[in-house]
Write a protein that holds these residues in place. Sequence first.
Motif, PDB file in Angstrom:
ATOM      1  N   GLU A   1      31.124  34.267  -4.461  1.00  0.00           N
ATOM      2  CA  GLU A   1      31.178  35.713  -4.626  1.00  0.00           C
ATOM      3  C   GLU A   1      31.055  36.438  -3.295  1.00  0.00           C
ATOM      4  OE1 GLU A   1      29.444  37.537  -8.174  1.00  0.00           O
ATOM      5  OE2 GLU A   1      28.505  35.602  -8.582  1.00  0.00           O
TER       6      GLU A   1
ATOM      7  N   ARG B   1      37.498  40.176  -3.503  1.00  0.00           N
ATOM      8  CA  ARG B   1      37.323  40.781  -4.823  1.00  0.00           C
ATOM      9  C   ARG B   1      38.592  40.686  -5.658  1.00  0.00           C
ATOM     10  NH1 ARG B   1      36.757  46.716  -6.400  1.00  0.00           N
ATOM     11  NH2 ARG B   1      37.696  47.064  -4.374  1.00  0.00           N
TER      12      ARG B   1
ATOM     13  N   SER C   1      39.911  36.844  -9.336  1.00  0.00           N
ATOM     14  CA  SER C   1      39.175  37.106 -10.576  1.00  0.00           C
ATOM     15  C   SER C   1      37.939  36.219 -10.683  1.00  0.00           C
ATOM     16  CB  SER C   1      40.085  36.872 -11.784  1.00  0.00           C
ATOM     17  OG  SER C   1      40.415  35.495 -11.890  1.00  0.00           O
ATOM     18  N   LYS C   2      37.047  36.657 -11.572  1.00  0.00           N
ATOM     19  CA  LYS C   2      35.814  35.900 -11.804  1.00  0.00           C
ATOM     20  C   LYS C   2      36.125  34.499 -12.308  1.00  0.00           C
ATOM     21  CE  LYS C   2      31.183  36.134 -12.370  1.00  0.00           C
ATOM     22  NZ  LYS C   2      30.226  36.549 -11.346  1.00  0.00           N
TER      23      LYS C   2
ATOM     24  N   LYS D   1      37.209  32.305  -9.460  1.00  0.00           N
ATOM     25  CA  LYS D   1      36.079  31.910  -8.619  1.00  0.00           C
ATOM     26  C   LYS D   1      35.277  30.790  -9.286  1.00  0.00           C
ATOM     27  CE  LYS D   1      35.561  36.379  -6.317  1.00  0.00           C
ATOM     28  NZ  LYS D   1      34.705  37.572  -6.103  1.00  0.00           N
ATOM     29  N   LYS D   2      35.053  30.923 -10.594  1.00  0.00           N
ATOM     30  CA  LYS D   2      34.345  29.860 -11.311  1.00  0.00           C
ATOM     31  C   LYS D   2      35.121  28.552 -11.255  1.00  0.00           C
ATOM     32  CE  LYS D   2      31.810  32.784 -14.575  1.00  0.00           C
ATOM     33  NZ  LYS D   2      31.612  33.153 -16.007  1.00  0.00           N
TER      34      LYS D   2
END
Length: 712
Positions: A178, A183, A186-187, A190-191
């Motif tokens: 993070e 940014r 996307s989340k 990143k995961k």
Amino acid sequence: MSRVIAPINSSSLDAPMEEQSLSSTTLGHLLKCVGDAQGESPLDHIVEIAPPRSLPFLLAFSHITYTVKKRRRFCLGDEYDSGGRGGDRVGKVILEDICGEARDGEIMAVMGASGSGKSTLIDGLANRMAKGSLKGSITLNGEQLESRLLKVISAYVMQDDLLFPMLTVKETLMFAAEFRLPRTLSKSKKKLRVEALIDQLGLRSAAGTVIGDEGHRGVSGGERRRVSIGMDIIHDPILLFLDEPTSGLDSTSAFMVVKVLKKIAQSGSIVIMSIHQPSYRILEFLDQIIFLSKGRTAYSGPPSALPLFFSDFGRPIPESHNRTEFALDLIKELEISPGGTKTLVEFNKSWQIKMRGDQTKPEFKGGTNLSLKEAITASVSRGKLVSGATNGGGGTNSMVSTFANPFWVEMAVLARRSCTNSRRMPELFGIRLAAVVVTGVILATMFWRLDNSPRGVQERLGFFAFAMSTTFYTCADALPVFLQERYIFLRETAYNAYRRWSYVLAHAVVAIPSLILLSVVFAAITFWAVGLDGSFWFYVLIIVASFWAGSSFVTFLSGVVTHVMLGYTIVVAILAYFLLFSGFFISRDRIPVYWIWFHYMSLVKYPYEGVLHNEFDDPVKCFVRGIQMFDGTPLGMASVAVKTNLLTGLSSSLGVNITANTCVTTGADILRQQGITDLTKWECLWVTIAWGFFFRILFYFSLLLGRKNKRR
């Protein structure tokens, strides 16, 4: 290394692949492959092919020299006799004329005995030295590396594993993602990246285990080291520097770490590390090695050329010997000999010229040179996720942003990480809450139900002075917080993981809820038990402001002082001075003029005056009536009749009727007696809050001025 991503059963498997070397794909490609996959392993979509002949990155360094200045010790010997220059500064050469080059896809290892200059060379290449102290040239694809660009495309793994102990492996890497990934990603991406990295590092079985420390059982030493590496490669850096990554590990753990580094190199990175004494298995992963002897190059080249090199030198390596162990033993033997390693160093220079055919300019072998901009563009396009990298035009620096995320995103992540770490150590806040409760109970029972007599007034003044100073003293436990995080902070900000003021703001925001809770608890215990007047909520606000100012002051000191015990000594001493000059022991009118400046700098002064205003501002309430004016004097022991007669005589003398119930001292009179006339209670509140912000700003500047984690 370039790759073709295809299904496992693709016909591409039938294509000829000469001298193929299996390696891990770039994580960027991995994300592209599996972004839309459902229920399949990402690795099922990867097919790796042989590397191209043309390598896109070449880090070249030449004539690296580093000298430190040492003050010569004063003595009465020859130095004194020769002109008294015992205090002159003399130079000590740490590195001398070091040259070499490293390509992506390869691991370069710097070896040598302790004190040979291994870590210094790594620090120099990673731009961890003060500007101007390192001499020589360092280029990437023929272009000088600027500090701003290097921070974004590189990573540095320290020898010590600096991690938050109560975060799990997965959480640690997720927070790093993070910070370092833009940014725009996307989340879920990143995961996915973190999951892929966990597999790449061989940490799947430990993903849900906390890092641990001396008091909490956690992951093993080898796993900790791989987590440290993972934090710094989360953004796929082009350059990766490591200071003795195998130090303190057993042979198996060390082998696993270097195996991971080889995969990282094969994904398109240049890996340069220092290592003390690699095993035979580790040596197979190394592509280039540099042996240092007292800061000079004893050998530079591939490990496979070591037998030929030492054979030409006249000291052939025996068949049964480990090549690096033999080299290190020989260098040590020469260092203690009369001539030292000068002959070996000179032989290496001539041998290198002979092997390169007098080639003096580093070039890409077997391909066309790429500019740094072209190489970065190619690297990004094939999946390496340099933080904030773009494919836009402009110069090299325009391709990378200084920080991957805006400051509010950094603040949110920092606050969430701090809360997660603190939530798993509730005993820290519990101890602080217990201290506030115990202090409040003691004060409440000690000053139980104070009356409005002259003695009650003095006891109120004592209560307020002690209560306000106590709020500052209980903030001293904030001192170790940043001292424990200092090196983590330096590590993360050295390569632009987040802004320093984002850290300062997040640090303040996280502290406020606990300060409010402590203030409400302390106020609720003492306000009614002591029998205080005035507004309860103002009493709460001024205590919150006191905690805020005290916490900010201690936080600022933690940014200046580097040792916990020294910090506690300074905090206790300065808070004692603040209490001394607060106006309780001696009123403002009685403070000597040469000390009056300290009175206005006292943090205790403003909340102390604020609560006195809150208590005594009622112009109607009376605190001394008639015969009570004799309390505290020799006449205080006289009978009521005697006191009444004295009042009668005093009334006739003054021409004013003073009876036993006549009010002679109001709250306003008490404030004037104490010299509290400059500010209102609300002004005292705002000044106390302003002190808190002032020290937070000073904390930021302490981080800014002490930011350079570099050698001088």
